[in-house]
Motif scaffolding. Sequence first.
Motif, PDB file in Angstrom:
ATOM      1  N   LYS A  44       1.045  -1.125  -0.011  1.00 43.59           N
ATOM      2  CA  LYS A  44       0.474  -0.120  -0.285  1.00 43.59           C
ATOM      3  C   LYS A  44       0.580   1.129   0.623  1.00 43.59           C
ATOM      4  O   LYS A  44       1.029   2.292  -0.491  1.00 43.59           O
ATOM      5  CB  LYS A  44      -1.279  -0.246   0.844  1.00 43.59           C
ATOM      6  CG  LYS A  44      -1.919  -0.716   0.845  1.00 43.59           C
ATOM      7  CD  LYS A  44      -3.121  -0.488   2.157  1.00 43.59           C
ATOM      8  CE  LYS A  44      -4.173  -1.711   2.557  1.00 43.59           C
ATOM      9  NZ  LYS A  44      -4.399  -1.590   3.776  1.00 43.59           N
ATOM     10  N   LYS A  45       1.850   1.165   1.279  1.00 40.06           N
ATOM     11  CA  LYS A  45       2.958   2.518   0.357  1.00 40.06           C
ATOM     12  C   LYS A  45       4.253   2.601  -0.679  1.00 40.06           C
ATOM     13  O   LYS A  45       4.727   3.596  -0.095  1.00 40.06           O
ATOM     14  CB  LYS A  45       3.992   2.462   2.126  1.00 40.06           C
ATOM     15  CG  LYS A  45       2.670   2.352   3.300  1.00 40.06           C
ATOM     16  CD  LYS A  45       3.544   1.701   4.579  1.00 40.06           C
ATOM     17  CE  LYS A  45       2.229   2.333   5.415  1.00 40.06           C
ATOM     18  NZ  LYS A  45       1.297   2.216   5.732  1.00 40.06           N
ATOM     19  N   GLY A  46       3.772   1.604  -1.190  1.00 40.29           N
ATOM     20  CA  GLY A  46       4.620   1.353  -2.260  1.00 40.29           C
ATOM     21  C   GLY A  46       5.861   1.014  -2.185  1.00 40.29           C
ATOM     22  O   GLY A  46       6.585   1.654  -2.795  1.00 40.29           O
ATOM     23  N   LEU A  47       5.940  -0.066  -1.124  1.00 38.67           N
ATOM     24  CA  LEU A  47       7.833  -0.239  -0.546  1.00 38.67           C
ATOM     25  C   LEU A  47       7.836  -1.933  -1.029  1.00 38.67           C
ATOM     26  O   LEU A  47       8.965  -1.789  -1.325  1.00 38.67           O
ATOM     27  CB  LEU A  47       8.255  -0.666   0.413  1.00 38.67           C
ATOM     28  CG  LEU A  47       6.784   1.015   1.751  1.00 38.67           C
ATOM     29  CD1 LEU A  47       6.907   0.723   2.313  1.00 38.67           C
ATOM     30  CD2 LEU A  47       8.014   1.939   1.046  1.00 38.67           C
ATOM     31  N   VAL A  48       6.788  -2.416  -2.359  1.00 36.95           N
ATOM     32  CA  VAL A  48       7.419  -3.529  -2.397  1.00 36.95           C
ATOM     33  C   VAL A  48       6.877  -3.227  -3.616  1.00 36.95           C
ATOM     34  O   VAL A  48       5.464  -3.513  -3.274  1.00 36.95           O
ATOM     35  CB  VAL A  48       7.416  -4.892  -0.938  1.00 36.95           C
ATOM     36  CG1 VAL A  48       7.899  -4.710   0.374  1.00 36.95           C
ATOM     37  CG2 VAL A  48       5.491  -5.329  -1.209  1.00 36.95           C
ATOM     38  N   VAL A  49       7.016  -5.002  -4.672  1.00 38.34           N
ATOM     39  CA  VAL A  49       5.854  -5.458  -5.157  1.00 38.34           C
ATOM     40  C   VAL A  49       5.720  -6.509  -4.951  1.00 38.34           C
ATOM     41  O   VAL A  49       6.411  -7.573  -4.231  1.00 38.34           O
ATOM     42  CB  VAL A  49       6.669  -5.064  -7.397  1.00 38.34           C
ATOM     43  CG1 VAL A  49       5.782  -6.244  -7.962  1.00 38.34           C
ATOM     44  CG2 VAL A  49       7.152  -4.039  -7.497  1.00 38.34           C
ATOM     45  N   ASN A  50       4.217  -6.816  -4.806  1.00 37.47           N
ATOM     46  CA  ASN A  50       3.666  -7.276  -4.234  1.00 37.47           C
ATOM     47  C   ASN A  50       3.127  -9.212  -5.033  1.00 37.47           C
ATOM     48  O   ASN A  50       2.648  -8.833  -6.444  1.00 37.47           O
ATOM     49  CB  ASN A  50       2.381  -7.870  -2.652  1.00 37.47           C
ATOM     50  CG  ASN A  50       1.585  -8.974  -2.576  1.00 37.47           C
ATOM     51  OD1 ASN A  50       2.783  -9.956  -3.099  1.00 37.47           O
ATOM     52  ND2 ASN A  50       0.837  -8.803  -2.112  1.00 37.47           N
ATOM     53  N   LEU A  51       4.217 -10.411  -5.162  1.00 42.28           N
ATOM     54  CA  LEU A  51       4.165 -11.356  -6.327  1.00 42.28           C
ATOM     55  C   LEU A  51       2.687 -11.978  -6.225  1.00 42.28           C
ATOM     56  O   LEU A  51       3.094 -13.241  -7.375  1.00 42.28           O
ATOM     57  CB  LEU A  51       5.184 -11.478  -6.865  1.00 42.28           C
ATOM     58  CG  LEU A  51       6.414 -10.714  -6.833  1.00 42.28           C
ATOM     59  CD1 LEU A  51       8.291 -11.671  -7.002  1.00 42.28           C
ATOM     60  CD2 LEU A  51       6.742 -10.612  -8.505  1.00 42.28           C
ATOM     61  N   GLY A  52       2.563 -12.143  -5.087  1.00 41.62           N
ATOM     62  CA  GLY A  52       1.636 -13.108  -4.426  1.00 41.62           C
ATOM     63  C   GLY A  52       2.459 -14.314  -3.484  1.00 41.62           C
ATOM     64  O   GLY A  52       3.219 -13.967  -3.406  1.00 41.62           O
ATOM     65  N   ILE A  53       1.716 -15.384  -3.782  1.00 46.79           N
ATOM     66  CA  ILE A  53       1.413 -16.485  -2.875  1.00 46.79           C
ATOM     67  C   ILE A  53       2.092 -17.043  -3.782  1.00 46.79           C
ATOM     68  O   ILE A  53       1.816 -17.180  -5.041  1.00 46.79           O
ATOM     69  CB  ILE A  53       0.517 -16.992  -2.303  1.00 46.79           C
ATOM     70  CG1 ILE A  53       0.919 -17.305  -1.027  1.00 46.79           C
ATOM     71  CG2 ILE A  53      -0.621 -17.209  -3.275  1.00 46.79           C
ATOM     72  CD1 ILE A  53      -0.900 -18.363  -0.379  1.00 46.79           C
ATOM     73  N   ASN A  54       3.192 -18.097  -2.616  1.00 49.72           N
ATOM     74  CA  ASN A  54       3.916 -18.911  -3.792  1.00 49.72           C
ATOM     75  C   ASN A  54       3.584 -19.701  -5.118  1.00 49.72           C
ATOM     76  O   ASN A  54       4.006 -20.027  -6.170  1.00 49.72           O
ATOM     77  CB  ASN A  54       4.290 -19.963  -2.437  1.00 49.72           C
ATOM     78  CG  ASN A  54       5.114 -21.071  -3.405  1.00 49.72           C
ATOM     79  OD1 ASN A  54       5.662 -21.139  -4.003  1.00 49.72           O
ATOM     80  ND2 ASN A  54       5.005 -22.669  -2.255  1.00 49.72           N
TER      81      ASN A  54
END
Length: 178
Positions: A118-128
């Motif tokens: 939400k804060k733009g600190l990571v790119v969430n690739l999702g779950i394994n």
Amino acid sequence: KARKKIKKIMIFFGGSDKLNLTSKILPVVNFFKKVKFLVIIGNLNKNKKKIIKISKKYKNISLFKEVTNVKMAYLISQSDLAIGAGGVNLFERLYLGLPSLVIQASKNQLLNIKNSEKKGLVVNLGINNSITNKKIINLILLLIKNKNRFKKFSINCLNSLENIQNYYLKKIFKLKKK
């Protein structure tokens, strides 16, 4: 200082890497001959031998085993991008301003990842289960090609420490009041 270009990518999925994510994403290295990969194997990783064997196939991998906290901080500071899980090391990477592509390795990491995303600190690739090497390759290519976007990502991470501290302090004070 802000990272401007991707020359070194750190790969680390925690002390045990129970889902063997390191081995699964190592083929990504083959697509980036000019990028150096710092692959870190945790103390409790049961797939050490397999990772070491795979890593020997690639000239652009430096392998680190059972690193100390100081060595981990050094490796994070020397990296331009990380691929890792959303556990404790995520906070270490954020503290040192390292942009990260994050894979959820366990249920207890979801809140860390969602709040950081939400804060733009990571790119969430999702779950394994939903991660493909093609997805990771395309994201890295996008960040390499779009230097301004990557630089903004890096600056956002560098500025995140105060925001993270404030967020968790508020949570702690709310818990104490209850």
